[in-house]
Design a protein around this motif. Structure first.
Motif, PDB file in Angstrom:
ATOM      1  N   MET A   1      14.842  -1.900  18.135  1.00 55.56           N
ATOM      2  CA  MET A   1      13.467  -2.270  17.856  1.00 55.56           C
ATOM      3  C   MET A   1      12.594  -1.797  19.018  1.00 55.56           C
ATOM      4  O   MET A   1      12.930  -1.950  20.177  1.00 55.56           O
ATOM      5  N   GLY A   2      11.445  -1.217  18.686  1.00 50.68           N
ATOM      6  CA  GLY A   2      10.526  -0.703  19.685  1.00 50.68           C
ATOM      7  C   GLY A   2       9.619  -1.791  20.227  1.00 50.68           C
ATOM      8  O   GLY A   2       9.854  -2.983  20.021  1.00 50.68           O
ATOM      9  N   PRO A   3       8.555  -1.390  20.909  1.00 47.50           N
ATOM     10  CA  PRO A   3       7.603  -2.356  21.452  1.00 47.50           C
ATOM     11  C   PRO A   3       6.967  -3.202  20.347  1.00 47.50           C
ATOM     12  O   PRO A   3       6.712  -2.720  19.247  1.00 47.50           O
ATOM     13  N   VAL A   4       6.715  -4.456  20.652  1.00 46.15           N
ATOM     14  CA  VAL A   4       6.155  -5.396  19.687  1.00 46.15           C
ATOM     15  C   VAL A   4       4.709  -5.691  20.067  1.00 46.15           C
ATOM     16  O   VAL A   4       4.388  -5.884  21.240  1.00 46.15           O
ATOM     17  N   ARG A   5       3.835  -5.719  19.073  1.00 52.84           N
ATOM     18  CA  ARG A   5       2.424  -6.033  19.261  1.00 52.84           C
ATOM     19  C   ARG A   5       2.029  -7.107  18.251  1.00 52.84           C
ATOM     20  O   ARG A   5       2.732  -7.359  17.282  1.00 52.84           O
ATOM     21  N   THR A   6       0.861  -7.714  18.452  1.00 51.35           N
ATOM     22  CA  THR A   6       0.368  -8.755  17.558  1.00 51.35           C
ATOM     23  C   THR A   6      -0.842  -8.240  16.788  1.00 51.35           C
ATOM     24  O   THR A   6      -1.784  -7.722  17.376  1.00 51.35           O
ATOM     25  N   CYS A   7      -0.821  -8.407  15.479  1.00 46.55           N
ATOM     26  CA  CYS A   7      -1.942  -8.016  14.623  1.00 46.55           C
ATOM     27  C   CYS A   7      -3.109  -8.969  14.883  1.00 46.55           C
ATOM     28  O   CYS A   7      -2.928 -10.189  14.872  1.00 46.55           O
ATOM     29  N   VAL A   8      -4.306  -8.409  15.127  1.00 42.21           N
ATOM     30  CA  VAL A   8      -5.477  -9.257  15.390  1.00 42.21           C
ATOM     31  C   VAL A   8      -5.971  -9.959  14.131  1.00 42.21           C
ATOM     32  O   VAL A   8      -6.748 -10.903  14.219  1.00 42.21           O
ATOM     33  N   GLY A   9      -5.514  -9.521  12.967  1.00 46.90           N
ATOM     34  CA  GLY A   9      -5.926 -10.151  11.713  1.00 46.90           C
ATOM     35  C   GLY A   9      -5.078 -11.362  11.377  1.00 46.90           C
ATOM     36  O   GLY A   9      -5.531 -12.499  11.439  1.00 46.90           O
TER      37      GLY A   9
ATOM     38  N   LEU B   1      -3.573  -3.705  14.426  1.00 49.36           N
ATOM     39  CA  LEU B   1      -3.892  -4.238  13.104  1.00 49.36           C
ATOM     40  C   LEU B   1      -2.917  -3.673  12.081  1.00 49.36           C
ATOM     41  O   LEU B   1      -2.627  -2.473  12.089  1.00 49.36           O
ATOM     42  N   HIS B   2      -2.432  -4.553  11.191  1.00 47.19           N
ATOM     43  CA  HIS B   2      -1.642  -4.062  10.059  1.00 47.19           C
ATOM     44  C   HIS B   2      -2.549  -3.196   9.180  1.00 47.19           C
ATOM     45  O   HIS B   2      -3.723  -3.517   9.017  1.00 47.19           O
ATOM     46  N   PRO B   3      -2.035  -2.132   8.607  1.00 49.25           N
ATOM     47  CA  PRO B   3      -2.870  -1.267   7.753  1.00 49.25           C
ATOM     48  C   PRO B   3      -3.086  -1.864   6.357  1.00 49.25           C
ATOM     49  O   PRO B   3      -2.845  -1.222   5.345  1.00 49.25           O
ATOM     50  N   GLN B   4      -3.504  -3.110   6.323  1.00 50.81           N
ATOM     51  CA  GLN B   4      -3.735  -3.819   5.071  1.00 50.81           C
ATOM     52  C   GLN B   4      -5.137  -4.409   5.091  1.00 50.81           C
ATOM     53  O   GLN B   4      -5.579  -4.936   6.117  1.00 50.81           O
ATOM     54  N   ILE B   5      -5.800  -4.356   3.958  1.00 56.08           N
ATOM     55  CA  ILE B   5      -7.179  -4.822   3.884  1.00 56.08           C
ATOM     56  C   ILE B   5      -7.283  -6.322   4.181  1.00 56.08           C
ATOM     57  O   ILE B   5      -8.266  -6.776   4.757  1.00 56.08           O
ATOM     58  N   GLN B   6      -6.249  -7.090   3.832  1.00 58.79           N
ATOM     59  CA  GLN B   6      -6.287  -8.525   4.096  1.00 58.79           C
ATOM     60  C   GLN B   6      -6.348  -8.805   5.601  1.00 58.79           C
ATOM     61  O   GLN B   6      -7.094  -9.677   6.040  1.00 58.79           O
TER      62      GLN B   6
ATOM     63  N   ASN C   1     -12.971   1.839   5.893  1.00 55.99           N
ATOM     64  CA  ASN C   1     -12.621   2.995   5.066  1.00 55.99           C
ATOM     65  C   ASN C   1     -11.235   3.524   5.412  1.00 55.99           C
ATOM     66  O   ASN C   1     -10.452   3.863   4.521  1.00 55.99           O
ATOM     67  N   SER C   2     -10.916   3.595   6.697  1.00 55.62           N
ATOM     68  CA  SER C   2      -9.597   4.080   7.126  1.00 55.62           C
ATOM     69  C   SER C   2      -8.484   3.174   6.624  1.00 55.62           C
ATOM     70  O   SER C   2      -7.447   3.653   6.170  1.00 55.62           O
ATOM     71  N   VAL C   3      -8.694   1.869   6.695  1.00 57.04           N
ATOM     72  CA  VAL C   3      -7.677   0.919   6.235  1.00 57.04           C
ATOM     73  C   VAL C   3      -7.494   1.047   4.730  1.00 57.04           C
ATOM     74  O   VAL C   3      -6.370   1.071   4.233  1.00 57.04           O
ATOM     75  N   ARG C   4      -8.597   1.167   3.991  1.00 58.52           N
ATOM     76  CA  ARG C   4      -8.495   1.311   2.533  1.00 58.52           C
ATOM     77  C   ARG C   4      -7.768   2.609   2.167  1.00 58.52           C
ATOM     78  O   ARG C   4      -6.918   2.620   1.277  1.00 58.52           O
ATOM     79  N   GLU C   5      -8.081   3.717   2.854  1.00 57.78           N
ATOM     80  CA  GLU C   5      -7.414   4.994   2.584  1.00 57.78           C
ATOM     81  C   GLU C   5      -5.942   4.922   2.937  1.00 57.78           C
ATOM     82  O   GLU C   5      -5.095   5.425   2.195  1.00 57.78           O
ATOM     83  N   ASN C   6      -5.624   4.305   4.068  1.00 52.58           N
ATOM     84  CA  ASN C   6      -4.237   4.174   4.508  1.00 52.58           C
ATOM     85  C   ASN C   6      -3.425   3.382   3.484  1.00 52.58           C
ATOM     86  O   ASN C   6      -2.296   3.711   3.192  1.00 52.58           O
ATOM     87  N   ARG C   7      -4.022   2.346   2.938  1.00 53.06           N
ATOM     88  CA  ARG C   7      -3.323   1.514   1.943  1.00 53.06           C
ATOM     89  C   ARG C   7      -3.061   2.323   0.677  1.00 53.06           C
ATOM     90  O   ARG C   7      -2.000   2.221   0.087  1.00 53.06           O
ATOM     91  N   LEU C   8      -4.031   3.158   0.277  1.00 52.15           N
ATOM     92  CA  LEU C   8      -3.847   3.952  -0.936  1.00 52.15           C
ATOM     93  C   LEU C   8      -2.817   5.056  -0.732  1.00 52.15           C
ATOM     94  O   LEU C   8      -2.048   5.374  -1.622  1.00 52.15           O
ATOM     95  N   ASN C   9      -2.810   5.652   0.463  1.00 49.58           N
ATOM     96  CA  ASN C   9      -1.892   6.752   0.739  1.00 49.58           C
ATOM     97  C   ASN C   9      -0.546   6.277   1.254  1.00 49.58           C
ATOM     98  O   ASN C   9       0.411   7.032   1.238  1.00 49.58           O
TER      99      ASN C   9
END
Length: 86
Positions: A1-9, A44-49, A77-85
């Motif tokens: 497992m690599g470095p661990v970070r915390t999602c600000v969301g 941040l997780h690449p999720q709109i939520q 916009n980047s998060v929405r595109e990332n979720r779609l792709n």
């Protein structure tokens, strides 16, 4: 497992490779895809939520230690595109 970070969301801890690094450039939040831009970064997780939770909690300003008004439109916009792709 690599470095661990915390999602600000959602505040969940996750492997760095599964999160987006967010930085401030001219009061605009942008995704640092290579994770090499200077300055503080927020993760941040690449999720709109997670994005919506971070905006609602005003987590970006605290995490990035920025007291000014931040433009979040490009990041959304980047998060929405990332979720779609992704």
């Amino acid at each position: 497992m690599g470095p661990v970070r915390t999602c600000v969301g959602c505040r969940a801890r996750a492997d760095r490779s599964s999160l987006l690094r967010i930085v401030v450039r001219d009061f605009e939040l942008v995704v640092d895809t290579a994770a090499v831009l200077p300055g503080r970064g927020a993760w941040l997780h690449p999720q709109i939520q997670c994005y919506q939770l971070a905006v609602k909690r005003r987590a970006f300003g605290r995490a990035l230690r920025n007291s000014g008004k931040l433009d979040t439109a490009a990041l959304e916009n980047s998060v929405r595109e990332n979720r779609l792709n992704g």
